[in-house]
Design a protein around this motif. Structure first.
Motif, PDB file in Angstrom:
ATOM      1  N   GLU B 231       0.838  -1.206   0.000  1.00 52.15           N
ATOM      2  CA  GLU B 231       0.000   0.000   0.000  1.00 52.15           C
ATOM      3  C   GLU B 231       0.871   1.253   0.000  1.00 52.15           C
ATOM      4  O   GLU B 231       0.572   2.229  -0.665  1.00 52.15           O
ATOM      5  N   GLU B 232       1.941   1.191   0.763  1.00 55.14           N
ATOM      6  CA  GLU B 232       2.823   2.356   0.812  1.00 55.14           C
ATOM      7  C   GLU B 232       3.480   2.597  -0.543  1.00 55.14           C
ATOM      8  O   GLU B 232       3.509   3.722  -1.043  1.00 55.14           O
ATOM      9  N   PHE B 234       2.433   1.760  -3.382  1.00 54.17           N
ATOM     10  CA  PHE B 234       1.404   2.254  -4.288  1.00 54.17           C
ATOM     11  C   PHE B 234       1.114   3.733  -4.054  1.00 54.17           C
ATOM     12  O   PHE B 234       1.047   4.524  -4.974  1.00 54.17           O
ATOM     13  N   ASN B 235       0.970   4.086  -2.777  1.00 55.67           N
ATOM     14  CA  ASN B 235       0.557   5.454  -2.471  1.00 55.67           C
ATOM     15  C   ASN B 235       1.608   6.509  -2.824  1.00 55.67           C
ATOM     16  O   ASN B 235       1.271   7.654  -3.082  1.00 55.67           O
ATOM     17  N   TYR B 236       2.847   6.102  -2.797  1.00 53.24           N
ATOM     18  CA  TYR B 236       3.888   7.104  -3.082  1.00 53.24           C
ATOM     19  C   TYR B 236       4.113   7.316  -4.575  1.00 53.24           C
ATOM     20  O   TYR B 236       4.850   8.207  -4.970  1.00 53.24           O
ATOM     21  N   THR B 237       3.523   6.480  -5.403  1.00 54.40           N
ATOM     22  CA  THR B 237       3.777   6.676  -6.837  1.00 54.40           C
ATOM     23  C   THR B 237       3.132   7.973  -7.324  1.00 54.40           C
ATOM     24  O   THR B 237       2.197   8.487  -6.713  1.00 54.40           O
ATOM     25  N   LEU B 239       1.129  10.391 -10.001  1.00 50.57           N
ATOM     26  CA  LEU B 239       0.065  10.285 -11.005  1.00 50.57           C
ATOM     27  C   LEU B 239       0.513  10.940 -12.304  1.00 50.57           C
ATOM     28  O   LEU B 239       1.320  11.852 -12.292  1.00 50.57           O
ATOM     29  N   LEU B 246      -2.583   4.251 -12.767  1.00 52.58           N
ATOM     30  CA  LEU B 246      -2.739   3.726 -11.409  1.00 52.58           C
ATOM     31  C   LEU B 246      -3.090   2.240 -11.434  1.00 52.58           C
ATOM     32  O   LEU B 246      -2.589   1.448 -10.652  1.00 52.58           O
ATOM     33  N   LYS B 250      -0.982  -0.751  -9.870  1.00 50.18           N
ATOM     34  CA  LYS B 250      -1.556  -1.607  -8.828  1.00 50.18           C
ATOM     35  C   LYS B 250      -1.416  -3.086  -9.209  1.00 50.18           C
ATOM     36  O   LYS B 250      -0.970  -3.909  -8.400  1.00 50.18           O
ATOM     37  N   TYR B 254       0.724  -5.631  -6.828  1.00 48.52           N
ATOM     38  CA  TYR B 254       0.058  -6.704  -6.100  1.00 48.52           C
ATOM     39  C   TYR B 254       0.203  -8.064  -6.769  1.00 48.52           C
ATOM     40  O   TYR B 254      -0.394  -9.036  -6.350  1.00 48.52           O
TER      41      TYR B 254
END
Lengths: 665, 344
Positions: B231-232, B234-237, B239, B246, B250, B254
């Protein structure tokens, strides 16, 4: 007699013991007529001044050791910041008091200012903290207000054992990421509203996953909102509680504010005084930067208008015992020191200095072209844009503009110029018999342009020729004053050029009128002679001056260039003259443009539309044609006339004054 | 105004400046030197870097000063070129100066987290005061993170600091850095909106590629070097990539074989990577980028592409010089493999 010359200047050199420096500089700032001459090594050594100084002073003034005066610079920025900080807290404007008490001690002022600041600053800091705390609380309120209706006890939420909560905001981008990856996150995410700071969320997660949740929220740049520790009860109670806290803080804040403004109210007059004194000190320091000094004496020089020189000298010598003031005329000193230019024109003409300065500041030896420009520009504009009604519109706009604008600003001068050209346009309007384009209301005193096209065009060229001849005169005068005799006699803007132009004109006129004053061949011979003197000006001048001619890039280059120059001279004289035809053309064009609108108005179906078209037409004519004529007039001045006689490579006389014009209120 | 006349002055200028870039001979000479002093002297006396070096004595110049001077040259040149641009393009180009500012903000953050004195910091600054989006004078007067964050309020950088804590500075340097990068790219994209359509398309495709490459590098490094949850990562990528949406990110993160997918993705870009020896990663990414921009420039004559190309040319050149310096310091072999500009 109208004076076209530029204000005469004198260089004033001051030498005095270094103890007197501050006081003397202060006097000069207050007098406000001293234009600083930057100190350079060469203006101190072997000048008249220094000889006089050495003679006058027993002290063996070591001229060799004279150098730029070095001193520790005052941190005015810091002082001014503190001042405006204090002034800010009582909403007062800092302004300079003209009537300054000169018996002050700058160090004391600085100390006093610092002590005032040290009283105010901590209180202001406290107020800022309060403000911050209020903002935080308001932020909290804003973010929980969406839960207002929920009947939940905040302390219950806080005390949950297996579930943790987070309240906070997310940005748009991160919301997308959270949404797209929701299934991988073990938490309940409730969107509870939106605020300035993004979208607000209430998140519940199992306590045993606290660490993970925190990491995820961190990576989402989640901005957490802390629930203040002293808060209990359900959300609406909480909100009320925070609200009353805010009110209390606001109350205290206002009390503090009162205290601060009370204290500062006492300071008010003192602040103005201090500000004025700092202002003066700044100017003195600016002067100091251009002072030269030996160990015991300082040396300072600058330019001063001749009229003020005597009284300034007397004042200084009366006040200080050991001071030497030496005046020198520009002719007496090294050529590299060029006196600054101060234009002196009466109030009618002086706004046009703006137009002159836009091209260049006249140098000290030149004639001031402002009067010539002012008068001719008025005529040019009026002739091209002659209309009683539209002229009065310009008068009104100009009047409003000059009333609104501050003294000493360009806008003020623009207003004045607009006012004057508006009047000129009105006068020509009467001559053409035109009011807002209508030619039936009044009689034309002189002529209706559209009915006398040839007359208008010929007189435009005639007027231009007169202007060009005057320009030749001014150019010859300027060149003679500058001592450039070669150009003055044989140059294209000198006597030779003038002779050629007059001969050319006469020939043209003779052929046009079919008259015979002198045989054509005589004029042609004169023209050829004049042109050849242009081409051979260097050798010719060397004969007169009995000096060897110098060719910078060789003889052949000189003659090749000279040849091209001749062609250019002939062409440009012709085009310069013809160029003035535009005065007539625009006078016609002005009427023609209106004619178009009035025809449209006539064929319109309703009187209402007719009037609307006429009004619109006038607005367009005033806006568009007015602008074009403004520019065309300026073009004639700059390009056809200035290029003949005006160099504009001077520098403006800017004396150091206590209060500059633009600073006056 | 058509693009041709819009860019004619600029492109002429660039053409002239291009001639002064280091060429293969310069590279050859630089690589054959064995001391930093020789490199310094060569740059000072034989290249366009002479002006920036003029204030320094090569005998006394410190290592960090050397690098700073090289980087400053780049900013000076960008500044020079910006004079040839119209308002909107200038506005866009000004974002380039933001990069330097961001680097300097990172310096301040690092100093704050180590509780170092900020006084000596300004001499290490790359950015020019003229282009400051936040007052460094004020930043430097703060001595803790809380006050510092307060100073960023209202600036473009505010968002990067909305949730930062002292702990983040120590344990998650990437937190502030990724957030700052994201602001930088967003700003670039925002300013590119005002460019002419053709320029906008070129610029945005390059930005998108940059974001893709930054993201893929982030994923690789996060997997390889940091112990982060999916999750981390992913969140730091960031846009806004060209290819890595995205959803694709993802799916990649995953999936069971995320590392091999990451490497495969890079391979598609022609970026070869060996997880056991990834010191060439940055270089191959740069090389790819340079090639992409070179093609964009060739396909779009008389556009902003030429300017972008030149800026990358000088940036990679300065990186190469610094790499050569480091190689000498650490006695690295096969220097050419570490250089972005390929002459071999």
């Amino acid at each position: 007699m109208v004076n076209l010359a530029i204000e005469k200047m004198k260089m004033m050199n001051i030498v005095s013991p270094i103890e007197n420096m501050h006081s003397i500089l202060e006097d000069l700032v207050i007098m406000g007529c001293f234009h600083i001459q930057n100190y350079t090594k060469s203006n101190s050594s072997d000048t008249l001044t220094m000889q006089l100084v050495s003679e006058a002073m027993d002290d063996s003034l070591d001229i060799g050791s004279i150098q730029k005066f070095k001193f520790e610079k005052t941190d005015f920025k810091d002082l001014l910041e503190k001042l405006s900080f204090i002034a800010d807290s009582i909403d007062m404007e800092l302004e300079v008091d003209n009537d300054i008490d000169r018996e002050y001690n700058f160090e004391k002022i600085v100390t006093r200012l610092n002590s005032m600041y040290s009283v105010i600053a901590p209180i202001r800091k406290k107020m800022e903290d309060m403000r911050k705390s209020i903002t935080e609380k308001e932020y909290f309120l804003e973010n929980i207000r969406f839960l207002d209706t929920a009947d939940v006890d905040i302390s219950d939420i806080k005390n949950m054992k297996y579930i943790n909560y987070h309240i906070g905001t997310l940005t748009k981008e991160n919301r997308i990421k959270l949404r797209d990856n929701y299934e991988n996150i073990s938490a309940v995410v409730l969107h509870i509203g939106s605020s300035n700071d993004g979208e607000s969320y209430l998140i519940f997660s199992p306590a045993k996953y606290e660490e993970e949740t925190n990491k995820i929220l961190k990576s989402l740049n989640f901005k957490e909102i802390e629930i203040p520790s002293d808060i209990k009860g359900n959300v609406s109670e909480t909100s009320n509680m925070v609200r009353s806290q805010i009110a209390e803080l606001e109350r205290i804040y206002l009390e503090y504010k009162d205290v601060v403004s009370n204290i500062n109210e006492h300071y008010r007059s003192e602040i103005i005084r201090i500000y004025s004194e700092i202002h003066l000190e700044q100017k003195i320091e600016h002067m100091k930067e251009n002072v030269a000094a030996t160990k015991n004496f300082f040396y300072f020089s600058g330019w001063i208008p001749e009229g003020d020189a005597e009284s300034t000298k007397n004042n200084l010598e009366k006040k200080y015992e050991d001071i030497i003031v030496v005046e020198e005329k520009p002719e007496e000193i090294n050529k590299e020191f060029i006196p600054p230019t101060k234009l002196k024109n009466n109030w009618v003409i002086s706004p046009f200095e703006l137009l002159v300065n836009m091209y260049g500041v006249p140098n000290y030896n030149e004639l001031d072209p402002t009067l010539f420009l002012g008068v001719t520009y008025l005529i040019l504009f009026g002739a091209m844009f002659g209309d009683v009604g539209q002229g009065l519109v310009f008068v009104i706009i100009g009047f409003l503009l000059k009333r609104r604008a501050k003294k000493g600003t360009d806008a003020k001068d623009y207003g004045e110029i607009l006012f004057r050209i508006g009047l000129s346009s009105t006068v020509f309007g009467f001559m053409y018999g035109s009011v807002f384009g209508n030619e039936e209301l009044i009689h034309a005193i002189v002529v209706r342009p559209l009915e006398n096209i040839n007359f208008v065009l010929y007189s435009a060229i005639g007027f231009g020729v007169v202007l060009l001849l005057i320009s030749f005169g001014m150019s010859i005068y300027n060149l003679a004053r500058e001592g450039d005799m070669e150009e003055c006699i044989f140059g294209r803007n000198g006597v030779s050029g003038l002779i050629f132009y007059v001969a050319l004109l006469s020939l043209g006129l003779q052929m046009l009128l079919n008259a015979q004053l002198l045989p054509n061949s005589v004029f042609i011979i004169i023209m050829i002679l004049a042109l050849s003197s242009l081409l051979f000006k260097k050798p010719l001048y060397s004969v007169i001056s009995k000096k060897e001619a110098e060719y910078e890039e060789g003889k052949s280059t000189y003659y090749i260039e000279g040849g091209f120059d001749l062609i250019e001279t002939i062409l440009s004289l012709l085009s310069n003259s013809i160029s003035f035809i535009r005065i007539g053309a625009f006078a016609l064009n002005h009427v023609g443009l209106f004619l178009a609108f009035s025809t449209m108005a006539k064929i319109a179906n309703s009187p209402f539309i007719s009037v609307a078209i006429l009004v619109l037409g006038n607005i367009i004519i005033i806006g568009l044609e007015g602008l074009i004529v403004l520019i065309q007039g300026l073009r004639l001045e700059y390009y056809e006339l200035f290029s003949k006689y005006f160099k504009g490579d001077g520098k403006t006389y800017i004396p150091v004054k206590f209060i500059e014009e633009a600073e006056e209120f | 105004m058509g693009n041709a006349s819009k860019y004619s002055a600029l492109n002429t200028k660039i053409q002239a400046m291009n001639a002064k870039l280091l060429n293969s001979r310069d590279y050859e000479i630089l690589m054959n030197f064995t001391t930093e002093r020789e490199i310094g002297n060569y740059l000072k006396h034989n290249t366009r870097y002479s002006e920036v070096f003029s204030e320094y004595s090569i005998e006394k110049i410190k290592r960090w000063e050397f690098e700073l001077v090289i980087k400053k040259q780049m900013l000076i040149e960008i500044e020079k070129l910006s004079k040839y641009l119209d308002y909107d393009s200038k506005d866009f180009l000004n974002v380039m100066f933001m990069r330097a500012e961001v680097e300097d903000i990172k310096l301040i953050l690092r100093a704050i987290s180590r509780k170092e004195n900020l006084e000596d910091l300004p001499q290490h600054f790359l950015h020019n005061e003229k282009h400051e989006l936040v007052s460094f004078e004020k930043l430097l007067s703060k001595n803790n993170l809380l006050d510092l964050v307060e100073e960023f309020k209202g600036s473009v950088y505010e968002e990067a600091f909305r949730s930062i804590t002292e702990e983040d500075l120590k344990l998650r340097e990437f937190h502030a850095e990724m957030n700052l990068d994201s602001i930088y790219f967003r700003e670039l994209r925002k300013k590119s909106e005002n460019l002419s359509n053709q320029d906008k398309n070129i610029v945005q495709s390059i930005i998108g590629l940059n974001i893709d490459l930054t993201n893929i590098q982030w994923i690789y490094r996060a997997l390889r070097y940091y112990d982060l949850m999916n999750e981390e990562i992913f969140n730091y990528t960031l846009l806004g990539g060209n290819k890595l949406t995205l959803k694709r990110i993802k799916d990649m993160i995953y999936s069971d074989d995320v590392m091999s997918k990451t490497i495969l993705f890079m391979k598609n870009y022609g970026i070869e990577i060996d997880p056991n020896d990834d010191k060439y990663l940055q270089v191959s990414i740069n090389r790819y980028l340079l090639k992409f921009i070179d093609n964009a420039n060739k396909d779009n004559p008389m556009t902003i592409a030429r300017l972008i190309k030149y800026i990358h040319d000088i940036e990679f050149e300065s990186m190469d010089i610094i790499t050569i310096l480091e190689s000498i310091r650490y006695k690295t072999q096969d220097i050419p493999k570490l250089l972005t500009k390929r002459w071999w």
